[in-house]
Enzyme design. Structure first.
Site, PDB file in Angstrom:
ATOM      1  N   LYS A 199       0.834  -1.199   0.000  1.00 60.37           N
ATOM      2  CA  LYS A 199       0.000   0.000   0.000  1.00 60.37           C
ATOM      3  C   LYS A 199       0.868   1.249   0.000  1.00 60.37           C
ATOM      4  O   LYS A 199       0.664   2.167  -0.810  1.00 60.37           O
ATOM      5  CB  LYS A 199      -0.897  -0.030   1.245  1.00 60.37           C
ATOM      6  N   ARG A 246      -3.091   3.241   8.605  1.00 62.44           N
ATOM      7  CA  ARG A 246      -3.456   2.074   7.789  1.00 62.44           C
ATOM      8  C   ARG A 246      -2.350   1.025   7.793  1.00 62.44           C
ATOM      9  O   ARG A 246      -1.182   1.359   7.704  1.00 62.44           O
ATOM     10  CB  ARG A 246      -3.713   2.500   6.340  1.00 62.44           C
ATOM     11  N   GLY A 300      -8.304  -6.612   3.964  1.00 64.90           N
ATOM     12  CA  GLY A 300      -9.226  -6.734   5.089  1.00 64.90           C
ATOM     13  C   GLY A 300      -8.686  -7.541   6.262  1.00 64.90           C
ATOM     14  O   GLY A 300      -9.374  -7.746   7.246  1.00 64.90           O
ATOM     15  N   MET A 325      -5.922  -6.930   8.181  1.00 65.66           N
ATOM     16  CA  MET A 325      -5.386  -6.168   9.301  1.00 65.66           C
ATOM     17  C   MET A 325      -6.196  -4.888   9.471  1.00 65.66           C
ATOM     18  O   MET A 325      -7.174  -4.675   8.793  1.00 65.66           O
ATOM     19  CB  MET A 325      -3.916  -5.899   9.068  1.00 65.66           C
ATOM     20  N   ARG A 342      -3.677  -1.489  -6.324  1.00 67.80           N
ATOM     21  CA  ARG A 342      -2.894  -2.728  -6.234  1.00 67.80           C
ATOM     22  C   ARG A 342      -3.308  -3.620  -7.388  1.00 67.80           C
ATOM     23  O   ARG A 342      -4.372  -3.434  -7.970  1.00 67.80           O
ATOM     24  CB  ARG A 342      -3.141  -3.436  -4.901  1.00 67.80           C
ATOM     25  N   HIS A 392     -17.033  -7.791   0.864  1.00 67.29           N
ATOM     26  CA  HIS A 392     -16.017  -8.713   1.389  1.00 67.29           C
ATOM     27  C   HIS A 392     -16.192 -10.098   0.781  1.00 67.29           C
ATOM     28  O   HIS A 392     -15.236 -10.703   0.285  1.00 67.29           O
ATOM     29  CB  HIS A 392     -16.134  -8.782   2.914  1.00 67.29           C
ATOM     30  N   ARG A 440      -0.220 -47.854 -11.095  1.00 65.68           N
ATOM     31  CA  ARG A 440      -0.193 -48.825  -9.999  1.00 65.68           C
ATOM     32  C   ARG A 440      -0.955 -50.057 -10.435  1.00 65.68           C
ATOM     33  O   ARG A 440      -2.035 -49.932 -11.001  1.00 65.68           O
ATOM     34  CB  ARG A 440      -0.864 -48.243  -8.756  1.00 65.68           C
ATOM     35  N   ARG A 479       4.278 -49.876 -12.406  1.00 70.12           N
ATOM     36  CA  ARG A 479       4.950 -50.304 -11.191  1.00 70.12           C
ATOM     37  C   ARG A 479       4.493 -51.706 -10.805  1.00 70.12           C
ATOM     38  O   ARG A 479       3.295 -51.989 -10.778  1.00 70.12           O
ATOM     39  CB  ARG A 479       4.629 -49.342 -10.042  1.00 70.12           C
ATOM     40  N   GLU A 518      12.755 -44.508  -3.129  1.00 67.34           N
ATOM     41  CA  GLU A 518      11.818 -44.089  -2.083  1.00 67.34           C
ATOM     42  C   GLU A 518      12.267 -44.527  -0.704  1.00 67.34           C
ATOM     43  O   GLU A 518      11.629 -44.232   0.298  1.00 67.34           O
ATOM     44  CB  GLU A 518      10.408 -44.614  -2.386  1.00 67.34           C
ATOM     45  N   SER A 533      12.641 -43.160 -10.528  1.00 63.98           N
ATOM     46  CA  SER A 533      11.463 -42.339 -10.283  1.00 63.98           C
ATOM     47  C   SER A 533      11.346 -42.165  -8.771  1.00 63.98           C
ATOM     48  O   SER A 533      11.237 -43.145  -8.036  1.00 63.98           O
ATOM     49  CB  SER A 533      10.212 -43.018 -10.838  1.00 63.98           C
ATOM     50  N   GLY A 574       9.792 -41.771  -5.463  1.00 62.39           N
ATOM     51  CA  GLY A 574       8.505 -41.939  -4.803  1.00 62.39           C
ATOM     52  C   GLY A 574       8.568 -41.102  -3.545  1.00 62.39           C
ATOM     53  O   GLY A 574       8.937 -41.579  -2.476  1.00 62.39           O
ATOM     54  N   THR A 575       8.220 -39.827  -3.689  1.00 63.41           N
ATOM     55  CA  THR A 575       8.483 -38.916  -2.578  1.00 63.41           C
ATOM     56  C   THR A 575       7.504 -39.076  -1.423  1.00 63.41           C
ATOM     57  O   THR A 575       7.733 -38.522  -0.356  1.00 63.41           O
ATOM     58  CB  THR A 575       8.508 -37.450  -3.064  1.00 63.41           C
ATOM     59  N   ASN A 576       6.412 -39.829  -1.619  1.00 65.73           N
ATOM     60  CA  ASN A 576       5.538 -40.089  -0.469  1.00 65.73           C
ATOM     61  C   ASN A 576       6.260 -40.968   0.541  1.00 65.73           C
ATOM     62  O   ASN A 576       6.396 -40.626   1.707  1.00 65.73           O
ATOM     63  CB  ASN A 576       4.246 -40.791  -0.900  1.00 65.73           C
ATOM     64  N   CYS A 594       7.208 -39.296  -8.917  1.00 62.32           N
ATOM     65  CA  CYS A 594       5.813 -39.706  -9.065  1.00 62.32           C
ATOM     66  C   CYS A 594       5.029 -39.612  -7.765  1.00 62.32           C
ATOM     67  O   CYS A 594       3.909 -40.066  -7.681  1.00 62.32           O
ATOM     68  CB  CYS A 594       5.724 -41.111  -9.647  1.00 62.32           C
ATOM     69  N   TYR A 602      11.104 -35.430 -15.988  1.00 65.27           N
ATOM     70  CA  TYR A 602       9.659 -35.240 -15.888  1.00 65.27           C
ATOM     71  C   TYR A 602       9.195 -35.257 -14.436  1.00 65.27           C
ATOM     72  O   TYR A 602       9.906 -35.741 -13.552  1.00 65.27           O
ATOM     73  CB  TYR A 602       8.910 -36.334 -16.669  1.00 65.27           C
TER      74      TYR A 602
HETATM   75  P1  ADP Z   1      -7.624  -2.230   3.781  1.00 63.85           P
HETATM   76  O1  ADP Z   1      -6.181  -2.603   3.697  1.00 63.85           O
HETATM   77  O2  ADP Z   1      -8.407  -3.149   4.632  1.00 63.85           O
HETATM   78  O3  ADP Z   1      -8.216  -1.978   2.441  1.00 63.85           O
HETATM   79  P2  ADP Z   1      -7.300   0.597   4.106  1.00 63.85           P
HETATM   80  O4  ADP Z   1      -6.094   1.037   4.839  1.00 63.85           O
HETATM   81  O5  ADP Z   1      -7.206   0.645   2.633  1.00 63.85           O
HETATM   82  O6  ADP Z   1      -7.693  -0.859   4.583  1.00 63.85           O
HETATM   83  O7  ADP Z   1      -8.454   1.516   4.642  1.00 63.85           O
HETATM   84  C1  ADP Z   1      -9.794   1.170   4.839  1.00 63.85           C
HETATM   85  C2  ADP Z   1     -10.709   2.179   4.165  1.00 63.85           C
HETATM   86  O8  ADP Z   1     -10.455   3.511   4.578  1.00 63.85           O
HETATM   87  C3  ADP Z   1     -10.557   2.172   2.660  1.00 63.85           C
HETATM   88  O9  ADP Z   1     -11.817   2.277   2.076  1.00 63.85           O
HETATM   89  C4  ADP Z   1      -9.740   3.396   2.390  1.00 63.85           C
HETATM   90  O10 ADP Z   1      -9.980   3.916   1.122  1.00 63.85           O
HETATM   91  C5  ADP Z   1     -10.221   4.349   3.485  1.00 63.85           C
HETATM   92  N1  ADP Z   1      -9.182   5.320   3.811  1.00 63.85           N
HETATM   93  C6  ADP Z   1      -7.940   5.038   4.237  1.00 63.85           C
HETATM   94  N2  ADP Z   1      -7.221   6.154   4.410  1.00 63.85           N
HETATM   95  C7  ADP Z   1      -8.028   7.194   4.115  1.00 63.85           C
HETATM   96  C8  ADP Z   1      -7.845   8.610   4.071  1.00 63.85           C
HETATM   97  N3  ADP Z   1      -6.689   9.161   4.375  1.00 63.85           N
HETATM   98  N4  ADP Z   1      -8.882   9.366   3.700  1.00 63.85           N
HETATM   99  C9  ADP Z   1     -10.075   8.777   3.387  1.00 63.85           C
HETATM  100  N5  ADP Z   1     -10.305   7.460   3.387  1.00 63.85           N
HETATM  101  C10 ADP Z   1      -9.298   6.652   3.742  1.00 63.85           C
HETATM  102 MG    MG Z   2      -7.812  -0.741   1.183  1.00 61.34          MG
HETATM  103 MG    MG Z   3       5.899 -46.136  -2.384  1.00 61.12          MG
END
Ligand code: ADP
Ligand code: MG
Ligand code: MG
Length: 887
Positions: free
Chosen positions: A8, A79, A88, A90, A352, A470, A576, A632, A759, A778, A780-782, A845, A865
């Site tokens: 980010k 953030r 989502g 963290m 991203r 989500h 087999r 085999r 093996e 060949s 036989g990694t199991n 295999c 292979y």
């Molecule tokens: P995540 O990694 O879970 O997407 P974000 O850090 O992107 O979390 O933030 C969560 C939400 O808050 C996102 O919708 C993001 O666009 C919004 N947001 C983050 N920073 C700002 C900011 N400086 N101003 C307005 N909205 C923000």
């Molecule tokens: Mg985000």
């Molecule tokens: Mg075997």
């Protein structure tokens, strides 16, 4: 850069550099997070306190506002952001720096008190949940803040947050703070710097929350990475009807179609769009019309109630169209972006490379290749081999779907076909799936806590939320079928029912969902195999073009062999023979052979098995016309074939004209304390040479028979479980003598190869000697994994899960080849074998032959292979190509 700043942070910096409007901010690096985990809070604060102050001043200089100053306040967001995207997983806190006095100033300055108090209540709620630990951990508990909001809304008789006025919002802030005090025993912090440090700690801590840990495991993201912390000036999408916030994709993440799309909400902030609270609107008018059609909304109603951003704020929409193109051109890949419009001005908050389904992954890469944005090697590198799996899965049968009863309609959030039994909670999904049940998770909406359940479900159906909810984003990332925002369905968590149309479905009832159309069907709907032409075939051709290592398949029947061939297998690396002895009446002849008291009677029984085996081999040779087939010789302990019930023993006694006691004695006598290390593999063939003789004869005769029919046949005879050179020498002698005999009888010959499995660790250690006898190895990694670790594959389940949780093992070594340990044996045996015989043909295999990282390892050793189960062939082909282009 990405490693230090996180995805980010790095992308925010990069967007700023290429002239995309981004609110000013700074990033605390992932290095600090690692330090935080090792040395704790104080050490970190001491180290970065001054830098943080200076960086805040930098923001102040750019915006002209002041952090921690009620007369001219600057608010920020804090953030998280790891080196690889973990959407989502963290935590993030918005509107940080606000308190009563600041809220008053914001209200005055903006002339919009509602905005000020809306921001304030959001902050207290987020800070309470994220930093002060008020988020409930139990699935049935509701967020204490949400409970208060519901209460205030109910008293007022309104449905949406937007209908609350300034006084309501003030009441929320007051009650939120009281709840905080009651829960934590402390006053809500009012100093902006106190708030800031609390949030920084929380982001660092969120690296180790349960869902982040789970996500990392599922996606093989190293624990050591750590998260960066981004502190950024706030821009406000909740400043009124000329403000908005949204999420958009430069291409369709579900199908890959080159269509800019996304969703937004007027007068909203942050996660409102993805949280599924209000119905989000589409950014482009074209998308808006498609959406309305799916939802059964008329054009008039759509234009009036749900206008596109193009219609509502045409200038911002046009600017956004330009920016998404610019970003796609810059990153040469589909972008997933977040934006906010503050009083008519557009700001980008994130970009991203977008998560996508397997189908979209293939289409987007091939489109970008055709557009000249990326080259062929990049197409190969862009593929996540494991995701191809989705493309190989069935889709609904057209006729069956026509007849199916549509019970509800939602958004086609993640394509595919899914059929299963309804469950409502993630832990139930896990529990049912562990009992091998197919489930569909039905929810109002999903949240990161539902991840485990979603990962084991066949599909996901939600009542709320749009294409960027989500559920939708996570499902696409997992390649899971998902229908979201099916507004008409009524989910009752307490009663564990969902109503669709007139019908009430209970937990356990069957439904089917179509992630490509958004339809929900009653009951079980039949499916058919996937289509493997088009872009999929094109990507596979590229894989073929670049890979240096071949991919074979493990197949025991002509059917499996032809499936694998269609999927691109160039031979059979493991056929087999033991499965063949269980079919129909064959087991009787097999048992007769096993209990035979002497060689002559054993030969009689083997004589009955010979034509059956020969027939099987003929079918497989024909299916693999032109390719090598590695067969085999008998491997499992004989005990697996004999009867264990008195009734069947009696039958066997009658059949062979022996007494029940005799039969029982033989069967019991075959029992072993440790059958995996017992009388099996080549030990059978060396103690009963006539078994090897029969099998060798069946193979050679079958080869001659199909050769006579014009089939191009290449048999390879493989001896299992060798540890000592003399073992393979003895087996090779029997095989070669038998072949010569058959050739003489038939007056014809066929080329064949004799090889061995490696093996047993000892075989790897003396591979140079063994190579003197054979044409091929060949791995036989199991078994090799089992014996190198000393873990029984059948019993390891009990402790492997614990070991993974404790971090003793990072992955299950039976799934992912242990390169560090077992890999050494594989490397050494390959090297030693080829030192003896440079032309030695080498393959693998075990199950690992279809696991991408293991395939790449095999390629790095120069193997000829890898061999894997039919449906993993495309995955292995891609991994092999990746190994070649990454070299
Ligand atoms: P995540 O990694 O879970 O997407 P974000 O850090 O992107 O979390 O933030 C969560 C939400 O808050 C996102 O919708 C993001 O666009 C919004 N947001 C983050 N920073 C700002 C900011 N400086 N101003 C307005 N909205 C923000
Ligand atoms: Mg985000
Ligand atoms: Mg075997």
């Amino acid at each position: 850069m990405r490693d230090l700043l996180g995805g980010k942070g790095a992308n925010l910096a990069e967007m700023n550099l290429i002239g995309v409007p981004v609110p000013p901010g700074f990033t605390i690096t992932t290095e600090v997070c690692r330090l935080y985990n090792e040395q704790g809070r104080e050490a970190v604060v001491a180290m970065i306190k001054e830098d943080v102050k200076k960086s805040i001043q930098h923001i102040e200089n750019l915006t002209g506002n002041k952090f921690n100053d009620p007369s001219n306040p600057q608010l920020v967001s804090v953030r998280s952001g790891a080196p690889v995207s973990m959407p989502g997983m963290m935590d993030t806190v918005l509107n940080l720096g606000i308190n009563d006095a600041v809220a008053d100033t914001l209200a005055q300055k903006s002339g919009n008190p509602r905005f000020a108090w809306d921001s304030y209540r959001r902050f207290v709620q987020m800070y309470g949940d994220v930093v002060l630990g008020m988020k409930p951990t139990n699935k049935t508990d509701i967020d204490p803040f949400e409970a208060i909001i519901e209460d205030v809304k109910a008293k007022k008789g309104v449905k949406f947050d937007t209908e609350l006025d300034v006084d309501d919002l003030k009441e929320l802030v007051a009650r939120f703070k009281a709840a905080v005090k009651e829960n934590t025993g402390k006053d809500f912090p009012t100093d902006a710097y106190d708030q800031l440090w609390g949030a920084i700690y929380a982001v660092f801590d969120s690296w180790n929350n349960d869902r982040a840990i789970l996500y990392r495991r599922m996606n093989q993201i190293p624990e050591e990475y750590g998260t960066a912390v981004n502190v950024q000036a706030m821009v406000y999408g909740n400043m009124g009807n000329n403000s908005a916030t949204g999420v958009c994709f430069s291409r369709d993440a579900g199908t890959g179609e080159n269509l800019f799309n996304g969703e937004y909400l007027i007068n909203a902030q942050g996660e409102d769009v993805v949280a599924g609270v209000r119905t989000p609107q589409q950014i482009m008018t074209e998308g808006s019309r498609r959406w309305a059609q799916l939802q059964g909304i008329s054009e008039e109603e759509r234009a009036a109630k749900y206008p596109s951003l193009e219609e509502a704020m045409p200038e911002c929409a046009a600017q956004l169209v330009d920016i998404q193109q610019k970003l796609e051109n810059h990153y040469h890949d589909m972008q997933d972006m977040e934006f906010t419009i503050q009083d008519g001005k557009l700001w980008l908050l994130q970009t991203r490379n977008g998560k996508r389904t397997g189908a979209a992954m293939v289409k987007i890469a091939m489109d970008l290749l055709r557009e000249g944005a990326i080259d062929e090697k990049t197409v190969i590198k862009r593929m996540e081999p494991g995701k191809l799996d989705e493309l190989l899965h069935p889709v609904f049968d057209k006729a069956a779907v026509k007849k199916a009863k549509v019970m509800a309609k939602g958004l086609p959030a993640s394509p595919g076909a899914a059929t299963g039994q309804i469950v409502f909670f993630a832990d139930d999904a896990e529990e049912w799936a562990s009992r091998k049940k197919k489930v569909i998770m039905v929810r109002l909406e999903t949240s990161p806590e539902d991840l485990r359940g979603m990962s084991v479900a066949q599909g996901i159906l939600t009542a709320r939320g749009g294409m960027t909810s989500h559920a939708a984003v996570v499902a696409r990332g997992m390649g899971k079928c998902c229908v979201s925002g099916a507004g008409e369905i009524k989910v009752d968590y307490k009663a564990r029912t969902v109503m669709m149309g007139e019908k009430t479905y209970k937990e356990g009832d069957w439904i089917s969902i179509n992630g490509s159309t958004g339809e929900v069907y009653d009951g079980l709907v039949a499916t058919v195999d996937a289509d493997l032409s088009g872009d999929f075939a094109a990507v596979m051709n590229l894989a073929e073009k670049y890979s240096k290592m071949d991919v074979y398949t493990n197949a025991d029947s002509p059917r499996d062999a032809s499936v694998a061939r269609k999927l691109g297998a160039h031979g059979i690396g493991l056929c087999r023979t033991e499965h063949m002895f269980f079919e129909g009446d064959r087991i009787k002849a097999m048992r007769e052979m096993i209990i035979a008291p002497d060689e002559p009677s054993r030969r009689i029984a083997l004589g009955k098995l010979l034509p059956l085996q020969r027939g099987d081999f003929e079918g497989i040779f024909e299916a693999m016309d032109g390719y090598e087939v590695t067969i085999r010789l008998l491997d499992p302990p004989l005990h697996e074939f004999v009867p264990h019930q008195l009734e069947t023993m009696r039958e066997l006694a009658e059949q062979t004209g022996r007494t029940l006691e005799e039969v029982k004695l033989v069967c019991d006598g075959l029992e072993e304390f440790n059958p995996m290390l017992g009388h099996r593999g080549c030990r059978l063939g060396n103690t009963y040479p006539e078994i090897t003789e029969m099998q060798a004869r069946a193979i050679i005769e079958a080869a001659l028979n199909v050769k006579a029919k014009g089939v191009d046949v290449h048999p390879k005879i493989m001896v299992p479980l060798i540890g000592v050179k003399a073992e393979i020498q003895m087996q090779a002698d029997i095989i070669n003598a038998t072949a010569q005999k058959v050739f003489a009888e038939r007056g014809d010959t066929v080329a064949y190869k004799v090889g061995t499995m490696i093996e047993i660790p000892r075989a790897a250690l003396v591979a140079d000697q063994i190579a003197q006898v054979v044409d091929f190895f060949s791995f036989g990694t199991n078994d090799l994994t089992q014996m190198t670790f000393g873990y029984s594959r059948d019993d390891a389940g009990k402790f492997l899960a614990v070991y993974k949780n404790l971090g003793i093992l990072k992955v299950d070594p039976f799934e992912v080849l242990d390169q560090e340990g077992v890999g050494q044996l594989v490397e050494m045996a390959t090297r030693k074998g080829r030192a003896t015989k440079p032309e030695l043909n080498v393959g693998i295999c075990g199950e690992h032959g279809g696991e991408p990282s293991s395939v790449k390892f095999c390629a790095s050793l120069g193997m000829n292979y890898v061999s894997c189960s039919p449906y993993r062939v495309p995955i292995a082909r891609l991994a092999a190509a990746q190994a070649a282009v990454e070299e």
